[in-house]
Design a protein around this motif. Structure first.
Motif, PDB file in Angstrom:
ATOM      1  N   LEU A  81       1.852  -5.936 -23.767  1.00 36.25           N
ATOM      2  CA  LEU A  81       1.485  -5.642 -25.150  1.00 36.25           C
ATOM      3  C   LEU A  81       2.439  -4.638 -25.782  1.00 36.25           C
ATOM      4  CD1 LEU A  81      -2.419  -5.429 -25.071  1.00 36.25           C
ATOM      5  CD2 LEU A  81      -1.024  -7.149 -26.209  1.00 36.25           C
ATOM      6  N   SER A  82       2.787  -3.583 -25.038  1.00 37.53           N
ATOM      7  CA  SER A  82       3.616  -2.510 -25.598  1.00 37.53           C
ATOM      8  C   SER A  82       5.062  -2.556 -25.136  1.00 37.53           C
ATOM      9  CB  SER A  82       3.023  -1.151 -25.225  1.00 37.53           C
ATOM     10  OG  SER A  82       3.144  -0.927 -23.820  1.00 37.53           O
ATOM     11  N   GLY A  83       5.332  -3.250 -24.034  1.00 39.57           N
ATOM     12  CA  GLY A  83       6.673  -3.246 -23.459  1.00 39.57           C
ATOM     13  C   GLY A  83       6.916  -2.100 -22.498  1.00 39.57           C
ATOM     14  N   SER A  84       5.947  -1.211 -22.337  1.00 44.47           N
ATOM     15  CA  SER A  84       6.097  -0.080 -21.416  1.00 44.47           C
ATOM     16  C   SER A  84       6.034  -0.565 -19.973  1.00 44.47           C
ATOM     17  CB  SER A  84       4.991   0.954 -21.650  1.00 44.47           C
ATOM     18  OG  SER A  84       5.040   1.458 -22.962  1.00 44.47           O
ATOM     19  N   VAL A  85       6.734   0.163 -19.088  1.00 50.64           N
ATOM     20  CA  VAL A  85       6.710  -0.129 -17.659  1.00 50.64           C
ATOM     21  C   VAL A  85       6.298   1.141 -16.921  1.00 50.64           C
ATOM     22  CG1 VAL A  85       8.039  -0.864 -15.651  1.00 50.64           C
ATOM     23  CG2 VAL A  85       8.504  -1.893 -17.885  1.00 50.64           C
ATOM     24  N   PHE A  86       5.265   1.024 -16.081  1.00 52.54           N
ATOM     25  CA  PHE A  86       4.748   2.169 -15.342  1.00 52.54           C
ATOM     26  C   PHE A  86       5.110   2.030 -13.873  1.00 52.54           C
ATOM     27  CE2 PHE A  86       1.922   1.144 -18.881  1.00 52.54           C
ATOM     28  CZ  PHE A  86       1.948   2.335 -19.603  1.00 52.54           C
ATOM     29  N   SER A  87       5.539   3.120 -13.276  1.00 57.89           N
ATOM     30  CA  SER A  87       5.865   3.147 -11.857  1.00 57.89           C
ATOM     31  C   SER A  87       4.683   3.752 -11.107  1.00 57.89           C
ATOM     32  CB  SER A  87       7.133   3.979 -11.629  1.00 57.89           C
ATOM     33  OG  SER A  87       7.522   3.937 -10.271  1.00 57.89           O
ATOM     34  N   TRP A  88       4.020   2.948 -10.313  1.00 61.53           N
ATOM     35  CA  TRP A  88       2.810   3.367  -9.601  1.00 61.53           C
ATOM     36  C   TRP A  88       3.043   3.311  -8.097  1.00 61.53           C
ATOM     37  CZ3 TRP A  88      -1.243  -0.022 -12.654  1.00 61.53           C
ATOM     38  CH2 TRP A  88      -1.446   0.551 -13.914  1.00 61.53           C
ATOM     39  N   ARG A  89       2.247   4.090  -7.373  1.00 61.93           N
ATOM     40  CA  ARG A  89       2.283   4.064  -5.916  1.00 61.93           C
ATOM     41  C   ARG A  89       0.851   4.241  -5.409  1.00 61.93           C
ATOM     42  NH1 ARG A  89       6.459   5.197  -2.142  1.00 61.93           N
ATOM     43  NH2 ARG A  89       5.674   5.742  -0.058  1.00 61.93           N
ATOM     44  N   GLY A  90       0.438   3.364  -4.541  1.00 60.57           N
ATOM     45  CA  GLY A  90      -0.899   3.461  -3.996  1.00 60.57           C
ATOM     46  C   GLY A  90      -1.951   2.789  -4.858  1.00 60.57           C
ATOM     47  N   PRO A  91      -3.206   2.817  -4.382  1.00 60.81           N
ATOM     48  CA  PRO A  91      -4.277   2.061  -5.041  1.00 60.81           C
ATOM     49  C   PRO A  91      -4.981   2.795  -6.170  1.00 60.81           C
ATOM     50  CG  PRO A  91      -5.098   3.023  -3.021  1.00 60.81           C
ATOM     51  CD  PRO A  91      -3.639   3.400  -3.089  1.00 60.81           C
ATOM     52  N   ASN A  92      -4.540   4.013  -6.510  1.00 64.75           N
ATOM     53  CA  ASN A  92      -5.275   4.809  -7.497  1.00 64.75           C
ATOM     54  C   ASN A  92      -4.404   5.275  -8.655  1.00 64.75           C
ATOM     55  OD1 ASN A  92      -6.590   5.977  -4.534  1.00 64.75           O
ATOM     56  ND2 ASN A  92      -7.889   4.899  -5.983  1.00 64.75           N
ATOM     57  N   PRO A  93      -3.922   4.343  -9.482  1.00 68.30           N
ATOM     58  CA  PRO A  93      -3.098   4.737 -10.629  1.00 68.30           C
ATOM     59  C   PRO A  93      -3.939   5.406 -11.718  1.00 68.30           C
ATOM     60  CG  PRO A  93      -3.529   2.398 -10.709  1.00 68.30           C
ATOM     61  CD  PRO A  93      -4.068   2.872  -9.391  1.00 68.30           C
ATOM     62  N   PHE A  94      -3.286   6.266 -12.471  1.00 65.80           N
ATOM     63  CA  PHE A  94      -3.899   6.941 -13.610  1.00 65.80           C
ATOM     64  C   PHE A  94      -3.533   6.191 -14.881  1.00 65.80           C
ATOM     65  CE2 PHE A  94      -3.262   9.830 -17.211  1.00 65.80           C
ATOM     66  CZ  PHE A  94      -4.522  10.400 -17.324  1.00 65.80           C
ATOM     67  N   VAL A  95      -4.502   5.995 -15.771  1.00 63.69           N
ATOM     68  CA  VAL A  95      -4.241   5.321 -17.040  1.00 63.69           C
ATOM     69  C   VAL A  95      -4.827   6.152 -18.172  1.00 63.69           C
ATOM     70  CG1 VAL A  95      -4.148   2.974 -16.090  1.00 63.69           C
ATOM     71  CG2 VAL A  95      -6.340   3.929 -16.821  1.00 63.69           C
TER      72      VAL A  95
ATOM     73  N   TRP B 254       0.812  -1.210   0.000  1.00 67.38           N
ATOM     74  CA  TRP B 254       0.000   0.000   0.000  1.00 67.38           C
ATOM     75  C   TRP B 254       0.848   1.264   0.000  1.00 67.38           C
ATOM     76  CZ3 TRP B 254      -5.232   0.309  -0.497  1.00 67.38           C
ATOM     77  CH2 TRP B 254      -5.954  -0.890  -0.402  1.00 67.38           C
ATOM     78  N   ASP B 255       2.050   1.193   0.559  1.00 60.28           N
ATOM     79  CA  ASP B 255       2.825   2.411   0.793  1.00 60.28           C
ATOM     80  C   ASP B 255       4.160   2.433   0.053  1.00 60.28           C
ATOM     81  OD1 ASP B 255       3.851   0.335   2.244  1.00 60.28           O
ATOM     82  OD2 ASP B 255       4.175   1.477   4.082  1.00 60.28           O
ATOM     83  N   LEU B 256       4.348   1.521  -0.894  1.00 59.44           N
ATOM     84  CA  LEU B 256       5.599   1.460  -1.640  1.00 59.44           C
ATOM     85  C   LEU B 256       5.314   1.565  -3.139  1.00 59.44           C
ATOM     86  CD1 LEU B 256       7.413  -1.452   0.236  1.00 59.44           C
ATOM     87  CD2 LEU B 256       7.789   1.007   0.538  1.00 59.44           C
TER      88      LEU B 256
END
Length: 206
Positions: free
Chosen positions: A180-194, A170-172
């Motif tokens: 599909l695209s090979g992209s990597v997203f760095s997210w934090r918390g339960p509410n990522p933006f897409v 929850w906190d890391l």
């Protein structure tokens, strides 16, 4: 409707004796967004069929985005293979055959996509964006699928994920890798933006 149907088939008593087999189209009815639809509509429906159920299929010609109805009012295909022999070029530049191959490879790599009762829908603040997760029993394999249901317009959403269910902190910061695209997203918390632009890619398989 997709959320209700997916939940009914995988979480309710139907899952005790039924095994869904999802198809993004039928062999003789061309309806919905596939009528005159762009390839993005074929991609989105393919991802939904291939990841909402452990078992899926496609009819011959789907890879080529065959989208012409017999008329404005008739839901038959304009050139139905019920009435004529079809000679298709699977190597055409716009063929989705490589896309189908890539999705099948993803399905083979992930145990989470081979299990029926592990489907869980995430909350999206945009009805054009649907998101759902699947996981293996021990949470060693977790897949999050996000699909733009509008094949013509980019869509943005903030998701609400049950991180505990996914075995994520929850906190890391955690990484979501799009296979599909090979992209990597760095997210934090339960509410990522897409954000998904169907002209580029209508879905994430993370």
């Amino acid at each position: 409707e997709l959320t209700e149907y997916g939940t009914e088939l995988t979480q309710g008593p139907l899952a005790d004796y039924m095994r869904p087999n999802f198809w993004p189209s039928t062999p003789d009815i061309l309806s919905g967004p596939l009528r005159w639809g762009p390839l993005a509509s074929f991609k989105a429906r393919l991802v939904l069929a291939a990841t909402l159920s452990p078992c899926y299929g496609i009819y011959s010609g789907y890879e080529l985005g065959e989208n012409e109805p017999a008329s404005q009012d008739n839901e038959e295909y304009a050139h139905s293979e019920k009435y004529e022999l079809k000679h298709r070029d699977w190597s055409r530049p716009d063929s989705l055959a490589p896309y189908v191959k890539a999705i099948n490879a993803i399905r083979r790599r992930h145990r989470a996509l081979q299990i029926l009762r592990n489907l869980s829908f995430a909350t999206s603040n945009n009805p054009a964006i649907i998101a759902y997760s699947r996981h293996s029993d021990d949470r060693s394999d977790v897949v999050l699928v996000v699909v733009n249901l509008d094949p013509t317009m980019p869509a943005e959403a903030t998701l609400s994920l049950e991180l505990g269910r996914l075995g994520l902190p929850w906190d890391l910061t955690y990484e979501a890798a799009d296979e599909l695209s090979g992209s990597v997203f760095s997210w934090r918390g339960p509410n990522p933006f897409v954000r998904l632009d169907p002209a580029i890619e209508p879905a994430h398989i993370l």
